[in-house]
Design an enzyme around this catalytic site. Structure first.
Site, PDB file in Angstrom:
ATOM      1  CG  ASP A 722      -2.163   0.888   0.994  1.00 51.62           C
ATOM      2  OD1 ASP A 722      -2.109   1.761   0.105  1.00 51.62           O
ATOM      3  OD2 ASP A 722      -3.166   0.726   1.714  1.00 51.62           O
TER       4      ASP A 722
HETATM    5  C1  BGC Z   1      -5.103   3.218   0.307  1.00 49.37           C
HETATM    6  C2  BGC Z   1      -5.138   2.322  -0.896  1.00 49.37           C
HETATM    7  C3  BGC Z   1      -5.014   3.154  -2.145  1.00 49.37           C
HETATM    8  C4  BGC Z   1      -3.711   3.917  -2.073  1.00 49.37           C
HETATM    9  C5  BGC Z   1      -3.465   4.816  -3.284  1.00 49.37           C
HETATM   10  C6  BGC Z   1      -3.911   4.135   0.299  1.00 49.37           C
HETATM   11  O1  BGC Z   1      -4.045   5.150   1.237  1.00 49.37           O
HETATM   12  O2  BGC Z   1      -5.119   2.446   1.477  1.00 49.37           O
HETATM   13  O3  BGC Z   1      -6.312   1.571  -0.909  1.00 49.37           O
HETATM   14  O4  BGC Z   1      -5.095   2.365  -3.286  1.00 49.37           O
HETATM   15  O5  BGC Z   1      -3.715   4.747  -0.942  1.00 49.37           O
HETATM   16  O6  BGC Z   1      -4.335   5.877  -3.250  1.00 49.37           O
END
Ligand code: BGC
Length: 936
Positions: A722
């Site tokens: 993530d």
């Molecule tokens: C989230 C993800 C997301 C990523 C990119 C993170 O804060 O948990 O689900 O895809 O950011 O935006």
């Protein structure tokens, strides 16, 4: 070149249908619904001005060209009129009560203030209206769990008053819930509205989908994918939910209905699978076939001739009512308790009819494999530790709608224990705790007891050490390009072997957010992120949020999808697949290879803020929905990233909290959906979580991403972290600990600002140097990334060979200019420089500011501005796009941690005498100062 038409109208039609089918009708007395044509509708509730198309956070930041809420939909439908007295009152009131966006990432309020509806006013309106429709809206999202308070899970006092007064005044009141996931429903019996339905957060077509149900154009056929209990405290996870240090899975596999149906039936208001429609359906078992269940062969693997579909059930569904409609049929199994203990019922299959006219029938066949009927023995109590087993006893199948009322369809008597699949222990907790287990009472009911959870006898580190890939010396550049792998002139291994240590360290770093190397405003770039990698023929792949549609922080428009819960409640996998065909085409249109979705975490607790992005409390529903979405996108050779792998069940403390769970709960509950997505949906992109469980951050858990995902399930694809996730052991996580992440074979770190400069200051090169990370390990990650990029559309574009879709736009234009209110001037002085007062710049979410500049001389100029984040969460994402005239010239995304002032610069080489600078803020929470344009 293939020609495809991206027809937004057709996309919208499918989305609208999905919302109608996903709408869950909980109550419909006095035939309140459907509303008769010609009715005058009194539309109550301020959500009519702010239909929530999705929840908040990264999964809700889709820029849409329109959102059709319930009010807009009703106003457009000439069969109905909106009550004028009420409408005029609201129209006046809203002028002084604008939408409160809150002040930054994760701070939009869960609800908006309601207009007071007195008993007298409700009575007055009722005189000129035929029926009342009340809208209740809620939001929540990333970094912002719901709470068990008024205005979040509970109704506010004003909402209660409105419902009380309207239901008293009107003969028929319909309450519609525009929410991301379930909320408290105890008020239904208190105020007794005639009809109640969840219309969820239905994306940009949401109001139209709801309208179809209100009008009866589509009979609702949604079923709850979660149990609605009497109160939040009744959920078995409640005692452990919401802390920021540790979250223990004491309820073990007894999540949602698995708990309620086994132990606490009386705590349920609406059971899992519940949902009414306008017609009646008869479900008759036509055929129940139980094949024999084959034993595993001698080496403990599944026998080659293993009969996958051991139970085949065919049911005949007949529409016995007087309204056309669809019915979804859910098949549950009740396993013997055996030594392991099992939930009273578990969902193992479902199917949905087409639209049946009154009197019409349809047969549906459902198949259940032995694997689905088995339970995982993590203690060895059955004599088969680390195996999926079917214990001896009767396996009874129930068919119907909700889990409670489904009726017996047949049974299978298993005479002796069968080992369905022998695996190896993985992911078990380090320390034991007490977990729930049923004890059968003499009256056939069950009581909760607790047993000690078995602990790990092997760690992910030991597994990694025992499986280290062969060491490879620093590669000699043989001039091989990625296209040589594509053309079978060399193997992938030979290709990556020639990458230098630095190339390898760079390729595992994805760049973003809003990297200029890919489609503007997207989440990340990966693959050929340096010149050296590009020179080897590795193009730069592009990924973007997800899951509610495509997020482009440049302000570019995309289609906003119905939320995960809504789609899951529709139980229509063909429809979901069709919807995601369109999503796939839209990804192709925008040159995006991977969507960062579907979200697949379980609704373990109703207060999880991201439940709107996820599907259900049930892993089978979750897995089947993800698989359908993936199949849909795969039609156009783009894909989705299944996330967050795994055990992400709350937003509070998501970076710090350790989830502690048994191996059985991890496999049967948390991993099962992902397993289905991999095996049935061909998932080939996975995102691990921010958090940790059983001692390791998920990003760094070799057993999670390698032993289970790759080796057991046969996953072939790319695994990414993530955004700005930590690596390492629980309690010691660091963003810079890339070595731990690569050791686990989590291929790709998302994200670094600059891979070559190692802007995250990660420890890859240091770990290579001190031997705690090997080239062999990096090469495996590099090979996975290269293979992934090679199979995606970006590669065909890069090598300029075939299979590139030529996408024609049709329907509504979707690329109109960013709208702005006023033009701000930046007067240039004699010194060739000018400035803008930061106070006149609107930095709120979705604000566009146009700055007009008239320069003195056509020489190089520079725009500069200082920025910093002001957000309550360190993981806040605060994007800014800077356009010079209409050209996107710079994008940057601050995180909540960027609290120091930094300067953004944009070179403006020899501009025209007059030009515009456009600042677009996709999210709240950025502070700005010292805005300047000056001659160079
Ligand atoms: C989230 C993800 C997301 C990523 C990119 C993170 O804060 O948990 O689900 O895809 O950011 O935006």
């Amino acid at each position: 070149m293939e020609k495809k038409i991206f027809d937004v109208k057709e996309f919208a039609r499918v989305a609208r249908r999905a919302v109608a089918e996903g709408t869950v009708l909980l109550k419909n007395d006095k035939n309140a619904l459907p509303i008769q044509a010609g009715a005058n509708i009194a539309l109550f509730g301020r959500s009519q001005f702010n239909y929530y198309k999705s929840g908040t956070g990264s999964g809700g930041m889709v820029n849409t060209s329109y959102v059709m809420g319930v009010r807009e939909a009703l106003l457009e439908d000439k069969r109905f009129t909106l009550n004028e007295t009420l409408k005029a009152t609201y129209d006046e009131w809203i002028k002084d009560h604008p939408f409160n966006t809150g002040s930054g990432w994760a701070s939009e309020p869960w609800f908006q203030e309601e207009m007071e509806i007195s008993a007298e006013f409700a009575a007055e309106v009722s005189k000129s209206a035929d029926i009342a429709v009340i809208l209740i809206g809620r939001t929540a999202g990333e970094d912002q769990d719901n709470s068990n308070t008024k205005g979040s899970y509970l109704l506010t006092d004003q909402e209660e008053e409105m419902i009380a007064n309207v239901t008293k005044a009107f003969d028929k009141t319909v309450v519609l819930l525009n929410t991301g996931n379930i909320m408290d429903m105890s008020w239904v019996s208190k105020y007794n509205p005639e009809a109640v339905a969840y219309i969820w957060q239905g994306g940009q077509e949401g109001g139209l989908g709801a309208l179809d149900v209100l009008s009866g154009d589509v009979a609702p056929s949604g079923r709850l994918t979660d149990t609605i209990a009497c109160s939040v405290e009744d959920y078995p996870s409640d005692a452990n939910f919401g802390g920021d240090k540790v979250n223990v899975q004491q309820e073990d596999i007894y999540v949602g209905y698995r708990y309620f149906e086994t132990f606490a039936k009386d705590k349920v208001l609406y059971p899992f699978g519940f949902g009414l429609t306008y017609s009646e359906f008869d479900v008759a078992v036509k055929d129940f076939g139980a094949e024999s269940v084959a034993e595993v062969d001698t080496d403990g693997k599944r026998a080659a001739d293993f009969e996958e579909n051991s139970i085949v059930v065919t049911v005949t569904i007949t529409n016995t009512g007087s309204f056309k409609g669809q019915n979804s049929v859910l098949l549950y199994v009740s396993k013997p308790q055996g030594r392991l203990g099992n939930p009273a019922r578990e969902l193992v299959a479902f199917a949905k009819t087409k639209e049946l006219m009154p009197g019409e029938s349809q047969d549906l066949t459902m198949e259940v494999s032995s694997y689905q009927m088995s339970s995982y023995d993590d203690s060895g109590v059955t004599g088969h530790k680390s195996a999926y087993v079917m214990e001896e006893g009767e396996y009874v199948f129930y068919v119907g709608g909700d889990v409670r009322s489904a009726v017996r369809a047949g049974s299978y008597a298993n005479e002796e224990l069968v080992v369905v699949e022998q695996l190896s222990e993985a992911l078990a907790p380090v320390e034991s705790f007490d977990r729930m287990k049923p004890v059968a009472l003499s009256n056939g009911e069950f009581e909760v007891s607790y047993e000690k959870v078995p602990t790990a006898t092997i760690t992910p580190d030991e597994r990694r050490a025992a499986n280290l890939p062969a060491e490879r010396p620093n590669g000699e550049d043989k001039g091989l390009k990625l296209v040589d792998v594509y053309d079978n002139k060399c193997t992938m291994e030979e290709f990556v072997a020639q990458l230098s240590d630095e190339d390898l360290a760079c390729i595992v770093r994805g760049e973003g957010m809003s990297s200029p190397k890919v489609t503007p405003g997207c989440g990340g770039a990966f693959g050929g992120v340096t010149d050296s990698l590009l020179a080897k023929g590795i193009p730069v792949g592009c990924c973007s949020d997800g899951p509610s549609g495509i997020r482009m922080d440049s302000g570019k428009k995309a289609f906003a999808m119905p939320n995960g819960t809504c789609l899951a409640c529709a139980f229509n996998m063909e429809l979901t697949e069709e919807l995601y065909n369109w999503e796939g085409l839209e990804l192709r249109k925008n040159k995006i290879d991977v969507l960062l979705g579907p979200g697949m975490n379980l609704h373990r607790h109703p207060l999880n803020g991201r439940n709107f992005e996820y599907f259900s409390e049930d892993p089978y529903v979750t897995g089947m929905n993800a698989a359908a979405q993936l199949r849909g996108m795969h039609k156009y050779n783009v894909t989705g990233t299944i996330k967050h792998f795994a055990l992400n069940t709350q937003e509070t403390g998501r970076h710090t909290v350790e989830h502690v769970a048994s191996e059985r709960a991890i496999r049967e509950i948390y991993l099962k959906g992902f397993e289905i997505a991999v095996k049935e949906g061909g998932a080939h992109a996975v995102m691990t979580t921010y958090g940790s469980f059983n001692g390791y951050y998920t990003s760094s858990n070799y057993d999670l991403v390698t032993t289970v995902l790759r080796d057991e399930w046969g996953f072939e694809g790319v695994i990414m972290t993530d955004w700005w996730a930590k690596g390492g052991y629980t309690g010691q996580g660091e963003i810079s600990n890339m070595a731990a992440i690569v050791r686990a074979q989590n291929d790709l770190y998302m994200v670094a600002f600059n891979a070559l400069e190692n802007s995250n200051n990660d420890n890859t090169m240091a770990a290579l140097a001190d031997g705690t990370l090997t080239r062999g390990e990096l090469m495996k990650c590099a090979a996975n990334i290269c293979k992934f990029v090679m199979e995606k559309p970006v590669f065909n574009r890069y090598i300029e060979r075939g299979n590139e879709l030529d996408i024609e736009l049709s329907g509504e234009a979707d690329e109109e200019e960013l709208a702005y209110d006023k033009i701000i001037s930046c007067p240039i002085g004699d010194d060739g420089a000018g400035s803008v007062d930061p106070a006149v710049i609107d930095t709120k979410r979705n604000a566009t500011n146009m700055i007009f500049v008239e320069i003195r001389e056509r020489v190089n100029h520079k725009f500069t501005m200082e920025v910093r984040a002001n957000a309550k969460s360190s993981l806040a994402q605060i994007p800014l796009s800077i356009f010079v005239d209409n050209k996107l010239s710079k994008m940057l995304t601050l995180t909540g941690d960027d609290t120091q002032w930094q300067t953004v610069e944009v070179d403006i080489p020899v501009p025209f005498i007059n030009f515009f600078i456009k600042l677009y803020f996709a999210q709240d929470g950025m502070e700005i100062r010292n805005i300047r344009v000056a001659e160079e």
